[in-house]
Design a protein around this motif. Structure first.
Motif, PDB file in Angstrom:
ATOM      1  N   GLY A 159      18.280  10.314 -10.650  1.00  0.00           N
ATOM      2  CA  GLY A 159      19.642  10.812 -10.496  1.00  0.00           C
ATOM      3  C   GLY A 159      20.530  10.534 -11.698  1.00  0.00           C
ATOM      4  O   GLY A 159      21.558  11.183 -11.877  1.00  0.00           O
ATOM      5  N   LEU A 160      20.128   9.572 -12.528  1.00  0.00           N
ATOM      6  CA  LEU A 160      20.887   9.236 -13.730  1.00  0.00           C
ATOM      7  C   LEU A 160      20.450  10.056 -14.938  1.00  0.00           C
ATOM      8  O   LEU A 160      21.222  10.228 -15.887  1.00  0.00           O
ATOM      9  CB  LEU A 160      20.726   7.744 -14.058  1.00  0.00           C
ATOM     10  N   THR A 161      19.214  10.516 -14.927  1.00  0.00           N
ATOM     11  CA  THR A 161      18.634  11.158 -16.104  1.00  0.00           C
ATOM     12  C   THR A 161      18.516  12.683 -15.994  1.00  0.00           C
ATOM     13  O   THR A 161      18.906  13.409 -16.907  1.00  0.00           O
ATOM     14  CB  THR A 161      17.247  10.576 -16.397  1.00  0.00           C
ATOM     15  N   ILE A 162      17.972  13.176 -14.880  1.00  0.00           N
ATOM     16  CA  ILE A 162      17.711  14.609 -14.748  1.00  0.00           C
ATOM     17  C   ILE A 162      18.963  15.463 -14.927  1.00  0.00           C
ATOM     18  O   ILE A 162      18.907  16.511 -15.594  1.00  0.00           O
ATOM     19  CB  ILE A 162      17.004  14.908 -13.409  1.00  0.00           C
ATOM     20  N   PRO A 163      20.136  15.070 -14.386  1.00  0.00           N
ATOM     21  CA  PRO A 163      21.329  15.908 -14.583  1.00  0.00           C
ATOM     22  C   PRO A 163      21.707  16.115 -16.047  1.00  0.00           C
ATOM     23  O   PRO A 163      22.333  17.127 -16.389  1.00  0.00           O
ATOM     24  CB  PRO A 163      22.421  15.147 -13.826  1.00  0.00           C
ATOM     25  N   LEU A 164      21.322  15.190 -16.924  1.00  0.00           N
ATOM     26  CA  LEU A 164      21.656  15.312 -18.350  1.00  0.00           C
ATOM     27  C   LEU A 164      20.872  16.435 -19.033  1.00  0.00           C
ATOM     28  O   LEU A 164      21.188  16.816 -20.163  1.00  0.00           O
ATOM     29  CB  LEU A 164      21.390  13.986 -19.074  1.00  0.00           C
ATOM     30  N   LEU A 165      19.853  16.961 -18.347  1.00  0.00           N
ATOM     31  CA  LEU A 165      19.058  18.067 -18.885  1.00  0.00           C
ATOM     32  C   LEU A 165      19.674  19.424 -18.562  1.00  0.00           C
ATOM     33  O   LEU A 165      19.282  20.438 -19.146  1.00  0.00           O
ATOM     34  CB  LEU A 165      17.635  18.017 -18.321  1.00  0.00           C
ATOM     35  N   ILE A 199      27.150  15.708 -22.340  1.00  0.00           N
ATOM     36  CA  ILE A 199      25.847  15.657 -22.999  1.00  0.00           C
ATOM     37  C   ILE A 199      24.881  16.638 -22.361  1.00  0.00           C
ATOM     38  O   ILE A 199      24.741  16.681 -21.135  1.00  0.00           O
ATOM     39  CB  ILE A 199      25.268  14.227 -22.946  1.00  0.00           C
ATOM     40  N   ASN A 200      24.222  17.425 -23.200  1.00  0.00           N
ATOM     41  CA  ASN A 200      23.192  18.362 -22.754  1.00  0.00           C
ATOM     42  C   ASN A 200      21.961  18.115 -23.609  1.00  0.00           C
ATOM     43  O   ASN A 200      21.898  18.530 -24.770  1.00  0.00           O
ATOM     44  CB  ASN A 200      23.678  19.803 -22.909  1.00  0.00           C
ATOM     45  N   ALA A 201      20.987  17.415 -23.057  1.00  0.00           N
ATOM     46  CA  ALA A 201      19.827  16.974 -23.826  1.00  0.00           C
ATOM     47  C   ALA A 201      18.591  17.824 -23.543  1.00  0.00           C
ATOM     48  O   ALA A 201      18.457  18.428 -22.484  1.00  0.00           O
ATOM     49  CB  ALA A 201      19.529  15.514 -23.496  1.00  0.00           C
ATOM     50  N   ASP A 202      17.691  17.854 -24.525  1.00  0.00           N
ATOM     51  CA  ASP A 202      16.363  18.455 -24.339  1.00  0.00           C
ATOM     52  C   ASP A 202      15.416  17.464 -23.676  1.00  0.00           C
ATOM     53  O   ASP A 202      14.558  17.831 -22.889  1.00  0.00           O
ATOM     54  CB  ASP A 202      15.763  18.872 -25.683  1.00  0.00           C
TER      55      ASP A 202
END
Length: 216
Positions: free
Chosen positions: A152-158, A134-137
């Motif tokens: 640590g759970l959210t920022i890497p998805l960006l 997943i690569n989110a805006d």
């Protein structure tokens, strides 16, 4: 027995403003929460009378912070809060609901199918295991974890560019302060506490907004 979930006059006014001609979808979502959502343990019976104010509207107003056409990942979706409220209010968005528990994913898929939401994908996974897929805006979360861990759970998805919108309570500023070192290490360029829903809700929604990426 289905508990009363009719909105008050003030809640209805806010719901009409937020959902517009998709209000009927929000009403059906509320019914899902009040019936099968409660029966399957996604929320407690005490929450049913305040589904509109405390949960659905409280989440939906945050959609105003999301850019048009954004790819949004909602971490720890649970009962679809806030992810499904965004999908209903903003059909221009593409939502991925990340949820590790199978029974919750089954329920989310049932609701998505019933509401005919074509802009939602339910993804069964832990957030940290979803990074390579997943690569989110924009990444959103509500009632998942303290900010130091949540970052640590959210920022890497960006993947280095975008925003995290974490719906928090009154301790938001304190959480930001405690997590400051972690946030900087993970690439947060700017972190601020904002409130939304001032003109629509009796109690505004507090959001920690984390901007990640090079300075503009």
């Amino acid at each position: 027995m289905i508990q009363e979930v009719e909105p008050s006059r003030e809640e209805l006014r806010g719901a009409q403003e937020i959902f517009g001609d998709r209000l009927s979808l929000a009403e059906r979502y509320i019914q899902h929460l009040a019936t099968t959502g409660m029966e399957r343990g996604l929320l407690g019976p005490r929450e049913v009378p305040r589904l509109w104010s405390r949960h659905v509207l409280n989440c939906a107003v945050v959609a105003d912070l999301i850019p048009e056409g954004a790819e949004v990942a909602d971490v720890g979706s649970g009962a679809g809060l806030p992810g499904l409220t965004f999908a209903i209010a903003r059909p221009d968005l593409s939502l991925t609901l990340i949820e590790p528990l199978e029974r919750r994913c089954i329920w989310l898929n049932e609701v998505v199918e019933d509401l005919g939401l074509t802009n939602v994908t339910v993804y069964r996974s832990r957030a940290e295991q979803a990074v390579e897929h997943i690569n989110a805006d924009v990444v959103t979360a509500r009632a998942v974890s303290a900010l130091g861990n949540l970052a640590g759970l959210t920022i890497p998805l960006l993947h280095g560019q975008g925003e995290v919108l974490a719906i928090k309570g009154r301790s938001a500023a304190e959480e930001v302060e405690k997590a400051s070192k972690v946030l900087r290490k993970l690439g947060a360029r700017k972190t601020e506490v904002v409130t939304v829903g001032d003109a629509l809700l009796e109690e505004t929604t507090t959001v920690v907004r984390i901007n990640v990426g090079p300075a503009s």
